[in-house]
Write an enzyme that holds these catalytic residues in place. Structure first.
Site, PDB file in Angstrom:
ATOM      1  N   ASP A 146      -5.709  -3.160  -3.489  1.00 14.21           N
ATOM      2  CA  ASP A 146      -4.624  -2.434  -2.502  1.00 14.21           C
ATOM      3  C   ASP A 146      -3.924  -3.982  -1.632  1.00 14.21           C
ATOM      4  O   ASP A 146      -4.726  -4.884  -1.277  1.00 14.21           O
ATOM      5  CB  ASP A 146      -5.318  -1.849  -1.464  1.00 14.21           C
ATOM      6  N   SER A 195       0.902  -1.205   0.140  1.00 11.09           N
ATOM      7  CA  SER A 195       0.056  -0.022   0.007  1.00 11.09           C
ATOM      8  C   SER A 195       0.778   1.210   0.254  1.00 11.09           C
ATOM      9  O   SER A 195       1.669   1.283  -0.734  1.00 11.09           O
ATOM     10  CB  SER A 195      -0.981  -0.072   1.315  1.00 11.09           C
TER      11      SER A 195
END
Length: 633
Positions: free
Chosen positions: A385, A51
């Site tokens: 993500d 991320s």
């Protein structure tokens, strides 16, 4: 720490390390000065993140490659740029169809106490047709004013106003839900593509990240043209840079993937990716398909599939994959940023199996007859993500007995008994002793109260965070793990989804990150004396003491199972190996004899380790580690 990291000397690191960084969207502003502080002493051999941590990981790997070309000086200047104007917010540029949703999100971030009022007002400005929902209530008010009187007039007007308010809110909710369920999927399941750039606007997130990577690597001047080809994982290896790994999440297959991967099963649509990446990045991927297999039959088969699946193109091999592509796949913050579509053939589908069989027969026949009419179909796999599956992959690069430290930077809320301190050293924590850090972190639910009760939302959010972080959090409490993690505490206004952080908040996180890097460097660089915290020697000793009994338990278990004689008519593993076994996984007699010899030696070793089990396990570090077989990421 008054010296300027942007002007520091990074040319003579004396040690080596690995590092892993946690996700957290804008919390990533913690990382640049933490990395630069470490880089003064350490050369990074392996770098990982997920991320927002993937942004930092990509920039760190590039800066290590460009260490002698000002790479870390470039990285050190990043916080000043983020803190100037609205640069952080401007990285997230919505598409025209999702502009209203983005403005409502910003209203929620900018206004805390009365945010629901601001969200509603912003929503009405962005979705004016929602005002039509108030018409029935307003009509009732008009009729009441025209015909009613006395107490009936007051009651009718009050009811009309309440109905107008309810209709207004219902209309707004309907407009928002409609836009969410249509415009967001149309924009590849995100409010921002990460690649949109209106005329006269600064670069959006993805082109900005690509330029940051190139500048850190010393391949591009600030404000200058980008290189003809983007920096790839192969460029890192060829230039003596670090090994780089990131996590992404395949929503379609419910799997976590560690990038880059070697499996050649994914394809991409160039037109789709041009919506998410700069043109020269996609052009590079199109121009660098995987090398064809060496075997003649396999080479023809590979060429045929490229023809059948066109206009899809095969994903490049890891060496040719642009780093910015992997980083963007890892930081696809759900809903805020578009997911990345790749394509793969679902071989469980009957139609694909039949088409594959028909084309294989056509190839084997030498292609004299008519080509089959059916083709295998590749279906879309959506990558979001990496933090959705592992927000802190602290296990990256781990070995039972490490040859160098693997540092990890964790981002977490403040403990309820220890709030934010003006001394940044007190906002950054590492375990003080060998037995520290074993207690579980608590995330209590709020109590009842308030106009909008938060208990249910907090409970559902806790479920999501447990699914996301349970393995990572358990890893942080393991011996030989917890002493190498630095914990950076953040308030609710710092990091997270706070796209509107002011320069002062960014400066605070930058200084806090530098303190984290300094603590890691001191912990593992300086020789420990009695009474001082844990050091590198202690870390290695803990890992050795933890690995010995775990390995002994695994080997003794293998020895017991291999030597045991099962009940008739089954035969033991030794007899099974001696007799051999047909497909699948067949072994020649020579290989079976070699395997039997090695397993016999392992059995003897396992029995010896079982005899020494008390000596190995006595006073072992707690909690005890387990050795087990797990699927690769």
């Amino acid at each position: 720490m008054s010296d300027d990291l942007a002007g520091a000397d990074y040319g003579s690191p004396t040690r080596t390390c690995d590092i892993v960084m946690k996700g957290g969207i804008t919390s990533g502003v913690v990382y640049p000065h933490a990395i630069c502080e470490l880089a003064r002493t350490y050369r990074f051999v392996q770098v990982g993140g997920t991320s927002a941590g993937a942004i930092a990981a990509a920039a760190t790997a590039a800066a290590e490659l460009g260490r002698n070309s000002g790479g870390f000086q470039e990285l050190a200047r990043l916080p000043d740029w983020l803190g100037g104007g609205k640069h952080l917010q401007e990285l997230f540029q919505p598409e025209p169809g999702t502009e209203g949703l983005f403005r409502m999100l910003l209203a929620a971030l900018e206004h805390k106490g009365d945010k629901w009022l601001w969200i509603t007002l912003t929503g009405l400005r962005q979705f004016p047709l929602a005002l039509l929902g108030a018409l029935p209530g307003l009509l009732l008010v008009v009729l009441a004013l025209a015909d009613a009187g006395g107490a009936l007039l007051v009651l009718a007007v009050l009811c009309g106003l309440l109905l107008a308010l309810a209709g207004l809110l219902a209309g707004l909710a309907l407009a928002v839900i409609r836009r969410l369920t249509t415009a967001v999927p149309d924009n590849l399941y995100g409010i921002c593509s990460g690649n949109a750039q209106a005329e006269g606007r600064p670069p959006a997130l993805t082109p900005w990240l690509g330029e940051l990577i190139e500048r850190c690597a010393g391949r591009m001047e600030a404000g200058g043209p980008p290189p003809a080809a983007p920096l790839t994982f192969g460029d890192l290896e060829a230039g003596g840079g670090p090994r780089l790994a990131m996590m992404t999440t395949n929503v379609t297959n419910h799997t976590a993937h560690r990038m880059p991967w070697a499996a050649q099963e994914y394809w991409f649509d160039p037109d789709e990716l041009r919506r998410l990446f700069p043109g020269h990045v996609v052009d590079h991927m199109v121009a660098h398909p995987p090398a064809p297999p060496d075997q003649p039959g396999k080479e023809r088969e590979a060429a045929l599939y490229r023809e059948l699946l066109a206009p899809l193109c095969p994903l490049p091999e890891p060496a040719d994959l642009p780093i910015v592509v992997a980083a963007r796949m890892s930081l696809s913050f759900p809903l805020l940023l578009s997911a990345v579509p790749l394509h793969k053939i679902d071989w469980s589908r009957t139609g694909n199996q039949e088409a594959e069989s028909a084309w294989r027969k056509w190839l084997q026949a030498g292609e004299p007859q008519q080509r089959p009419s059916e083709r295998p179909r590749a279906e879309c796999c959506w990558f979001t993500d990496g933090g959705a599956s592992s927000n802190f992959p602290v296990h990256f690069f781990d070995a039972p007995l490490p040859r160098r430290p693997t540092f990890a930077i964790n981002l977490r809320p403040f403990h309820p008994d220890h709030g934010e301190s003006p001394q940044e050293s007190e906002n950054v924590w590492m375990v003080p002793s060998a037995g520290g850090g074993q207690l579980a972190w608590w995330y209590p639910l709020p109590g009842a109260g308030g106009l909008l009760d938060r208990r249910l939302g907090a409970f559902l959010g806790g479920i999501v965070r447990t699914m996301q972080n349970r393995v990572d959090d358990a890893q942080l409490r393991m011996p030989g793990q917890r002493d190498r993690v630095v914990h950076v505490s953040l308030t609710e206004d710092q990091g997270g989804m706070n796209l509107t952080m002011d320069p002062e908040a960014i400066d605070v996180l930058t200084r806090r990150g530098r303190e984290a890097g300094a603590k890691l460097a001191r912990r593992f660089t300086e020789e420990r004396t009695d009474g001082e915290p844990l050091g590198w020697r202690d870390h290695r000793w803990t890992r050795l003491r933890s690995a010995m009994p775990s390995t002994a338990e695994m080997l003794s278990g293998l020895a017991d199972a291999y030597a045991a004689e099962p009940a008739a008519p089954e035969r033991g593993y030794g007899a099974l190996l001696a007799d051999g076994h047909g497909p699948p996984y067949e072994m020649t007699q020579g290989r079976r004899e070699q395997a039997a010899l090695l397993l016999g030696q392992l059995t003897a070793l396992g029995q010896a380790m079982r005899a020494a089990e008390d000596a190995l396990a006595k006073d072992r570090p707690s909690p005890a580690a387990q050795v087990r077989m797990v699927p690769p990421e």
